[in-house]
Design a protein around this motif. Structure first.
Motif, PDB file in Angstrom:
ATOM      1  N   GLY A 186       0.829  -1.207   0.000  1.00 52.05           N
ATOM      2  CA  GLY A 186       0.000   0.000   0.000  1.00 52.05           C
ATOM      3  C   GLY A 186       0.864   1.258   0.000  1.00 52.05           C
ATOM      4  N   LEU A 187       1.922   1.235   0.788  1.00 54.33           N
ATOM      5  CA  LEU A 187       2.845   2.384   0.807  1.00 54.33           C
ATOM      6  C   LEU A 187       3.475   2.572  -0.567  1.00 54.33           C
ATOM      7  CD1 LEU A 187       4.760   1.932   4.202  1.00 54.33           C
ATOM      8  CD2 LEU A 187       3.444   3.940   3.506  1.00 54.33           C
ATOM      9  N   GLY A 188       3.892   1.463  -1.171  1.00 49.36           N
ATOM     10  CA  GLY A 188       4.509   1.536  -2.495  1.00 49.36           C
ATOM     11  C   GLY A 188       3.536   2.084  -3.514  1.00 49.36           C
ATOM     12  N   ARG A 189       2.307   1.567  -3.473  1.00 50.82           N
ATOM     13  CA  ARG A 189       1.294   2.020  -4.432  1.00 50.82           C
ATOM     14  C   ARG A 189       1.004   3.510  -4.243  1.00 50.82           C
ATOM     15  NH1 ARG A 189       0.731   0.825  -8.900  1.00 50.82           N
ATOM     16  NH2 ARG A 189       0.366  -1.401  -8.618  1.00 50.82           N
ATOM     17  N   ALA A 190       0.996   3.952  -2.983  1.00 49.52           N
ATOM     18  CA  ALA A 190       0.703   5.367  -2.706  1.00 49.52           C
ATOM     19  C   ALA A 190       1.786   6.288  -3.274  1.00 49.52           C
ATOM     20  CB  ALA A 190       0.577   5.582  -1.198  1.00 49.52           C
ATOM     21  N   GLY A 201       6.420  -6.975  -9.834  1.00 48.66           N
ATOM     22  CA  GLY A 201       7.883  -6.956  -9.748  1.00 48.66           C
ATOM     23  C   GLY A 201       8.483  -5.762 -10.488  1.00 48.66           C
ATOM     24  N   GLU A 202       7.869  -5.411 -11.636  1.00 46.89           N
ATOM     25  CA  GLU A 202       8.439  -4.320 -12.438  1.00 46.89           C
ATOM     26  C   GLU A 202       8.192  -2.953 -11.808  1.00 46.89           C
ATOM     27  OE1 GLU A 202       6.490  -6.720 -13.576  1.00 46.89           O
ATOM     28  OE2 GLU A 202       4.778  -5.953 -14.729  1.00 46.89           O
ATOM     29  N   ASP A 203       7.266  -2.874 -10.833  1.00 47.14           N
ATOM     30  CA  ASP A 203       7.030  -1.591 -10.148  1.00 47.14           C
ATOM     31  C   ASP A 203       8.174  -1.253  -9.180  1.00 47.14           C
ATOM     32  OD1 ASP A 203       4.513  -1.172 -11.299  1.00 47.14           O
ATOM     33  OD2 ASP A 203       3.539  -2.424  -9.770  1.00 47.14           O
ATOM     34  N   LEU A 204       8.912  -2.252  -8.773  1.00 51.83           N
ATOM     35  CA  LEU A 204       9.850  -2.058  -7.660  1.00 51.83           C
ATOM     36  C   LEU A 204      11.017  -1.129  -8.009  1.00 51.83           C
ATOM     37  CD1 LEU A 204       9.960  -5.617  -6.016  1.00 51.83           C
ATOM     38  CD2 LEU A 204       8.537  -3.642  -5.442  1.00 51.83           C
ATOM     39  N   GLU A 205      11.387  -1.115  -9.270  1.00 51.76           N
ATOM     40  CA  GLU A 205      12.494  -0.233  -9.667  1.00 51.76           C
ATOM     41  C   GLU A 205      12.070   1.227  -9.516  1.00 51.76           C
ATOM     42  OE1 GLU A 205      15.326   0.250 -13.498  1.00 51.76           O
ATOM     43  OE2 GLU A 205      14.502  -1.750 -13.138  1.00 51.76           O
ATOM     44  N   ALA A 206      10.862   1.534 -10.005  1.00 51.66           N
ATOM     45  CA  ALA A 206      10.348   2.896  -9.884  1.00 51.66           C
ATOM     46  C   ALA A 206      10.148   3.255  -8.411  1.00 51.66           C
ATOM     47  CB  ALA A 206       9.026   3.025 -10.637  1.00 51.66           C
ATOM     48  N   LEU A 207       9.735   2.254  -7.643  1.00 53.05           N
ATOM     49  CA  LEU A 207       9.517   2.500  -6.202  1.00 53.05           C
ATOM     50  C   LEU A 207      10.836   2.843  -5.506  1.00 53.05           C
ATOM     51  CD1 LEU A 207       7.635   2.570  -3.780  1.00 53.05           C
ATOM     52  CD2 LEU A 207       8.001   0.120  -3.497  1.00 53.05           C
ATOM     53  N   ALA A 208      11.907   2.159  -5.886  1.00 56.46           N
ATOM     54  CA  ALA A 208      13.208   2.440  -5.274  1.00 56.46           C
ATOM     55  C   ALA A 208      13.590   3.898  -5.506  1.00 56.46           C
ATOM     56  CB  ALA A 208      14.268   1.498  -5.837  1.00 56.46           C
ATOM     57  N   ASP A 218       6.822   8.700   4.945  1.00 53.78           N
ATOM     58  CA  ASP A 218       5.796   9.501   5.630  1.00 53.78           C
ATOM     59  C   ASP A 218       4.746   9.999   4.638  1.00 53.78           C
ATOM     60  OD1 ASP A 218       6.390   9.494   8.393  1.00 53.78           O
ATOM     61  OD2 ASP A 218       8.172  10.697   7.990  1.00 53.78           O
ATOM     62  N   ARG A 219       5.242  10.446   3.490  1.00 56.08           N
ATOM     63  CA  ARG A 219       4.321  10.963   2.465  1.00 56.08           C
ATOM     64  C   ARG A 219       3.403   9.833   1.978  1.00 56.08           C
ATOM     65  NH1 ARG A 219       8.209  13.451   0.276  1.00 56.08           N
ATOM     66  NH2 ARG A 219       8.611  11.966  -1.392  1.00 56.08           N
ATOM     67  N   GLY A 220       4.005   8.701   1.780  1.00 52.77           N
ATOM     68  CA  GLY A 220       3.215   7.553   1.335  1.00 52.77           C
ATOM     69  C   GLY A 220       2.155   7.185   2.366  1.00 52.77           C
ATOM     70  N   LEU A 221       2.543   7.220   3.626  1.00 55.87           N
ATOM     71  CA  LEU A 221       1.591   6.867   4.691  1.00 55.87           C
ATOM     72  C   LEU A 221       0.453   7.885   4.760  1.00 55.87           C
ATOM     73  CD1 LEU A 221       1.130   4.730   6.900  1.00 55.87           C
ATOM     74  CD2 LEU A 221       2.273   6.248   8.495  1.00 55.87           C
ATOM     75  N   ASP A 222       0.790   9.162   4.580  1.00 56.14           N
ATOM     76  CA  ASP A 222      -0.250  10.207   4.561  1.00 56.14           C
ATOM     77  C   ASP A 222      -1.286   9.892   3.489  1.00 56.14           C
ATOM     78  OD1 ASP A 222       0.717  11.677   6.634  1.00 56.14           O
ATOM     79  OD2 ASP A 222       1.900  13.047   5.396  1.00 56.14           O
ATOM     80  N   ARG A 223      -0.802   9.559   2.310  1.00 52.56           N
ATOM     81  CA  ARG A 223      -1.718   9.270   1.195  1.00 52.56           C
ATOM     82  C   ARG A 223      -2.524   8.000   1.477  1.00 52.56           C
ATOM     83  NH1 ARG A 223       2.720  10.106  -3.537  1.00 52.56           N
ATOM     84  NH2 ARG A 223       3.098  12.314  -3.182  1.00 52.56           N
ATOM     85  N   MET A 251      17.869  -1.142  -0.887  1.00 50.46           N
ATOM     86  CA  MET A 251      17.958   0.087  -1.709  1.00 50.46           C
ATOM     87  C   MET A 251      19.375   0.225  -2.257  1.00 50.46           C
ATOM     88  SD  MET A 251      15.111   2.270  -1.519  1.00 50.46           S
ATOM     89  CE  MET A 251      15.602   3.941  -1.216  1.00 50.46           C
ATOM     90  N   ARG A 252      20.355  -0.029  -1.409  1.00 47.33           N
ATOM     91  CA  ARG A 252      21.748   0.083  -1.842  1.00 47.33           C
ATOM     92  C   ARG A 252      22.052  -0.905  -2.966  1.00 47.33           C
ATOM     93  NH1 ARG A 252      23.393   0.772   3.399  1.00 47.33           N
ATOM     94  NH2 ARG A 252      23.702  -1.475   3.619  1.00 47.33           N
ATOM     95  N   ARG A 253      21.468  -2.088  -2.826  1.00 49.62           N
ATOM     96  CA  ARG A 253      21.724  -3.118  -3.844  1.00 49.62           C
ATOM     97  C   ARG A 253      20.822  -2.932  -5.066  1.00 49.62           C
ATOM     98  NH1 ARG A 253      22.033  -6.072   0.941  1.00 49.62           N
ATOM     99  NH2 ARG A 253      19.870  -6.719   0.804  1.00 49.62           N
ATOM    100  N   GLY A 254      19.837  -2.014  -4.926  1.00 50.34           N
ATOM    101  CA  GLY A 254      18.930  -1.743  -6.046  1.00 50.34           C
ATOM    102  C   GLY A 254      17.938  -2.861  -6.295  1.00 50.34           C
ATOM    103  N   ASP A 255      17.616  -3.613  -5.252  1.00 51.85           N
ATOM    104  CA  ASP A 255      16.635  -4.698  -5.419  1.00 51.85           C
ATOM    105  C   ASP A 255      15.732  -4.779  -4.187  1.00 51.85           C
ATOM    106  OD1 ASP A 255      15.186  -6.918  -6.045  1.00 51.85           O
ATOM    107  OD2 ASP A 255      16.845  -8.342  -5.729  1.00 51.85           O
ATOM    108  N   LEU A 256      14.471  -4.348  -4.360  1.00 50.75           N
ATOM    109  CA  LEU A 256      13.542  -4.346  -3.214  1.00 50.75           C
ATOM    110  C   LEU A 256      12.788  -5.661  -3.072  1.00 50.75           C
ATOM    111  CD1 LEU A 256      11.959  -0.762  -3.579  1.00 50.75           C
ATOM    112  CD2 LEU A 256      13.857  -1.470  -2.136  1.00 50.75           C
TER     113      LEU A 256
END
Lengths: 264, 149
Positions: A186-190, A201-208, A218-223, A251-256
């Motif tokens: 939900g946080l990711g989608r927000a 799976g393909e959303d995760l790169e944009a999410l990173a 915090d912003r995601g949680l607000d939404r 995040m450092r490894r670029g894989d969520l």
């Protein structure tokens, strides 16, 4: 009464003696003169806990007030249990834990062992109740967390929830906490474009990329919590610091994937 | 504070034991202040060893009442016997996981003391709980080998 015993100490002693008698009577041993040290210690801890709820110069009065407070809280906890059960998603682990809590409440003896807590339930909320809480105060905090999580889960369709929980199945079973995966996705989608849960799976790169911006969680949680009671947001906010730490490595490894699909 | 509580509890025990003086005298027995002090001093380690706590006068008055009509006690032996019985009582009480009431346990102890143990507190105190129950139910004679030494 002995001269060396202060009135307050004498009052406390009489209260303890009274609790011991009540205990022996409740176990069919009204005439007995002694009890095991560990039982006496538990009775004393219970007495101290009850007195702490309504401190005052008169121990007997403090105890009576403290006990009244506990009985009121016990009634509130029963109401909360019914509420949590009525709003909980169908899940064996959660319902099993609620049954354990109910069994504990049925045997709860605030007048003897007010401070006792149930055995650690198999189902853990996202945030554990504070360790210093005792007796029904601990149960109330535990159930309150589940109630807040249930309100959060009610914001999603059963299909979305089931799909989020499925992301944990690779680990060999259902998730340990029902709110965790819906919250993550939900946080990711927000933070990304609107759409159903879970994230693909393909959303995760944009999410990173989105998560790399300051204050993203915090912003995601607000939404995510815009339509939900403020207490739900406040509660879930307590989960974010731990999540931020868990995200650092991926995040450092670029894989969520490990965080969102459960293979951490 | 702890001292004050102990003193207070001792006072309660003394008061209860004093109130038995008429009954004891009827059986030719006496507990002097010195005897009572010795018994109360034995009480503390006995309770500690058995992992127990007493609030109030304790079990001594009950034991004194139950054993004062035994044919095996006299003025001289009574305080010592009471001390031994107090020790044994706490031990049995804890061993039984408190499944026996004070009265039940004392009844068994009286039966064995006046029966198979023939007035030997040493013999009685050497029995395990299981043996005490068995001898109280079945009677017979106990040899020293029966006990736990």
């Amino acid at each position: 009464m002995n001269q060396e015993l202060t009135p307050a100490a004498a009052g406390a002693y009489l209260l303890l003696a009274d609790r011991v008698q009540a205990y022996l009577q409740s176990r069919g041993r009204a005439g007995d003169t002694s009890l095991r040290t560990e039982t006496a210690r538990e009775l004393l801890t219970s007495l101290e806990y009850t007195l702490s709820l309504s401190p005052g110069p008169d121990p007997a009065q403090s105890y009576a007030h403290g006990l009244a407070i506990l009985r009121r809280r016990e009634r509130e906890v029963w109401d909360l249990l019914r509420l949590v059960r009525a709003t909980a998603p169908e899940d064996g682990g959660l319902f099993g834990a609620l049954t354990e809590i109910e069994a504990f409440l049925r045997g709860y003896e605030p007048e003897l062992f007010a401070h006792l807590r149930p055995p650690e339930p198999d189902y853990a909320p996202l945030l554990p109740p504070p360790g210093e809480l005792l007796g029904v105060d601990w149960v109330r905090a535990y159930l309150d967390r589940l109630w807040l999580e249930n309100q959060f889960l009610a914001a999603f369709s059963p299909e979305e929830l089931a799909a989020c929980w499925d992301t944990s199945l690779g680990l060999g079973g259902p998730p340990e906490n029902l709110a965790e995966k819906p919250l993550l996705h939900g946080l990711g989608r927000a933070l990304l474009s609107p759409g159903p849960l879970p994230l693909a799976g393909e959303d995760l790169e944009a999410l990173a990329t989105a998560l790399a911006r300051p204050g993203a969680l915090d912003r995601g949680l607000d939404r995510l919590c815009r339509e939900l009671p403020a207490r739900v947001r406040e509660y879930l906010a307590g989960y974010l610091p731990g999540l931020a730490l868990r995200l650092e490595g991926p995040m450092r490894r670029g894989d969520l994937t490990p965080v969102f699909y459960g293979a951490e | 504070m702890e001292n004050a509580l102990e003193i207070y509890q001792e006072q309660l025990a003394r008061r209860e034991l004093r109130s038995l003086s008429g009954l004891l005298a009827g059986h030719g027995l006496v507990l002097t202040e010195e005897d009572v002090s010795s018994l109360l001093e034995l009480r503390r380690p006995a309770l500690q060893n058995a992992g127990r706590v007493e609030l109030g006068g304790g079990v001594l008055p009950k034991l004194a009442r139950a054993f004062c009509d035994s044919p095996y006690v006299d003025r001289e032996s009574f305080p010592t016997v009471l001390g031994d019985l107090q020790d044994a009582f706490y031990y049995y009480k804890t061993e039984s996981l408190d499944q026996f009431s004070d009265e039940e346990l004392i009844e068994y102890m009286v039966k064995v003391f006046n029966g198979p143990a023939e007035g030997s507190a040493e013999l009685l105190c050497g029995l395990s709980l299981e043996e005490l129950c068995r001898w109280a139910r079945n009677g017979g004679a106990i040899s020293f080998e029966e006990g736990i030494y």
